[in-house]
Design an enzyme around this catalytic site. Structure first.
Site, PDB file in Angstrom:
ATOM      1  N   HIS A 101       0.938  -1.318  -0.005  1.00  0.00           N
ATOM      2  CA  HIS A 101       0.042  -0.201  -0.070  1.00  0.00           C
ATOM      3  C   HIS A 101       0.841   1.348  -0.048  1.00  0.00           C
ATOM      4  CE1 HIS A 101      -3.668  -2.407   0.362  1.00  0.00           C
ATOM      5  NE2 HIS A 101      -3.757  -2.585   1.512  1.00  0.00           N
ATOM      6  N   HIS A 174      -9.686   2.360   0.541  1.00  0.00           N
ATOM      7  CA  HIS A 174      -9.837   1.258   1.618  1.00  0.00           C
ATOM      8  C   HIS A 174     -10.824   1.244   2.452  1.00  0.00           C
ATOM      9  CE1 HIS A 174      -8.021  -1.907   3.859  1.00  0.00           C
ATOM     10  NE2 HIS A 174      -6.987  -2.024   2.643  1.00  0.00           N
ATOM     11  N   GLU A 308     -11.543  -2.807  -3.169  1.00  0.00           N
ATOM     12  CA  GLU A 308     -10.521  -2.035  -3.677  1.00  0.00           C
ATOM     13  C   GLU A 308     -10.532  -2.186  -5.027  1.00  0.00           C
ATOM     14  OE1 GLU A 308      -6.936  -3.117  -0.956  1.00  0.00           O
ATOM     15  OE2 GLU A 308      -8.392  -4.116   0.510  1.00  0.00           O
TER      16      GLU A 308
END
Length: 349
Positions: A101, A174, A308
């Site tokens: 991420h 997210h 996502e």
């Protein structure tokens, strides 16, 4: 329609978008974090649909990435490295041996510049940030993320980016959704449909092996809808590795239709996801520990689900996955729409 701005502390501000149908969306300039989505159920009761911290200072660390914009690359980059045109780029290994991420300096920790806008039928926020060449990623990247709320209870997320060098980019949001309202129950009995015939196989470190698996005959087959609990309780190899779902689903080629529909049978709330992204990681909060103080409840495993929508970082190491490389002169441009509605009669899974 109305936009309310509130100073939280320091440079942090929270913007709340309120439409004419009793839906509202609250967003921090820190991380572009969605902190609340309030929508009514079939009886008009307005409740929160997302996981969020009770104490906003917990967003400084935010190890679970609640509600945040994720990038430059969402997901795991194998061995924290990738190659472009024969040159190897090394990244921070912040998830075992891998990069997750965007690393510790990812977009979830950026204070974004925010401008508000309003039209006859919409209100929204435009968030901008310039990601400098650093943390191992090549290129200076200009990123714009727009949140737009309509009177049809739709939340549009538009992502655009440009770069002065070829670089990987896979932006997503997210947010953890829970349609029970104010986190009354886990997501086990949410009824989910996904228009996807294939998902990415993972190894024991949650890294794609490069193999695509057909969903047929498995707990990954949501094409005709099933309760999420079917996979959370499943002891197959694929569910066991992630303790649930943390897998990339490649969407079937369905035009102008939602790719995801999730319904809560008791209160009638329905969430649909429509996107021009090639796929998504569905994550069922498998690593969410017990006892965190959230806005309406305390945390526990499987309390929310993330959709996502994004390209896959597996494309950096394997063929057969949608590419995430952005070249100079090209425009990264993607959209995801989270839309809420209610079913007046009970939903029968």
């Amino acid at each position: 329609m109305e936009i309310v701005k509130e100073k939280i502390y320091g440079q942090w501000k929270e913007f709340t978008l309120i439409n004419d149908k009793n839906m509202s969306v609250s967003v921090l300039n820190y991380g572009g974090i969605i902190t609340r989505i309030l929508v009514p159920d079939r009886n008009g009761k307005v409740e929160n649909m997302v996981l969020s911290y009770k104490n906003y200072q917990d967003y400084k660390a935010n190890p679970h990435y609640f509600g945040a914009i994720i990038g430059r690359v969402a997901g795991r980059i194998q061995d924290a490295a990738f190659e472009i045109d024969g040159k190897t780029y090394s990244l921070e290994a912040n998830d075992g041996d891998h990069h997750l991420h965007g690393g510790q300096a990812g977009l979830h920790r950026v204070i974004w510049s925010v401008a508000t806008f309003e039209t006859k039928e919409t209100i929204g926020l435009t968030l901008t940030h310039e990601s400098k060449e650093a943390e191992g990623y090549p290129g200076n990247v200009k990123i714009i993320v727009t949140y737009t709320l309509t009177n049809d209870n739709e939340l549009f997320l538009n992502y655009t980016a440009t770069s002065d060098k070829t670089t990987p980019i896979a932006l997503t949001n997210h947010t953890y959704f829970n349609l029970s309202g104010d986190l009354k129950h886990t997501i086990h009995d949410h009824f989910l449909t996904i228009k996807s015939s294939n998902f990415a196989e993972l190894n024991e470190e949650l890294i794609p092996t490069g193999n695509l698996k057909a969903v047929g005959g498995s707990s990954f087959d949501f094409r005709n809808g099933q309760l999420i609990r079917e996979g959370l309780n499943e002891k197959s190899k694929h569910n066991r590795i992630a303790s649930g779902y943390d897998h990339y689903f490649i969407f079937d080629d369905v035009k102008d239709e939602e790719q995801v529909v999730m319904a809560e049978p008791n209160n009638g709330r329905i969430l649909t996801v429509t996107t021009n992204q090639p796929g998504m990681v569905m994550y069922t909060a498998n690593g969410l520990e017990d006892g965190l103080e959230l806005r309406e409840n305390t945390s526990r495993r499987h309390l929310g689900v993330c959709f996502e929508t994004q390209g896959s970082p597996a494309s950096l190491h394997h063929k057969g996955f949608p590419t995430i490389l952005l070249k100079p002169g090209d425009l990264y441009q993607h959209q995801t729409v989270f839309a809420f509605r209610v079913k007046e009669k009970a939903v029968n899974p």
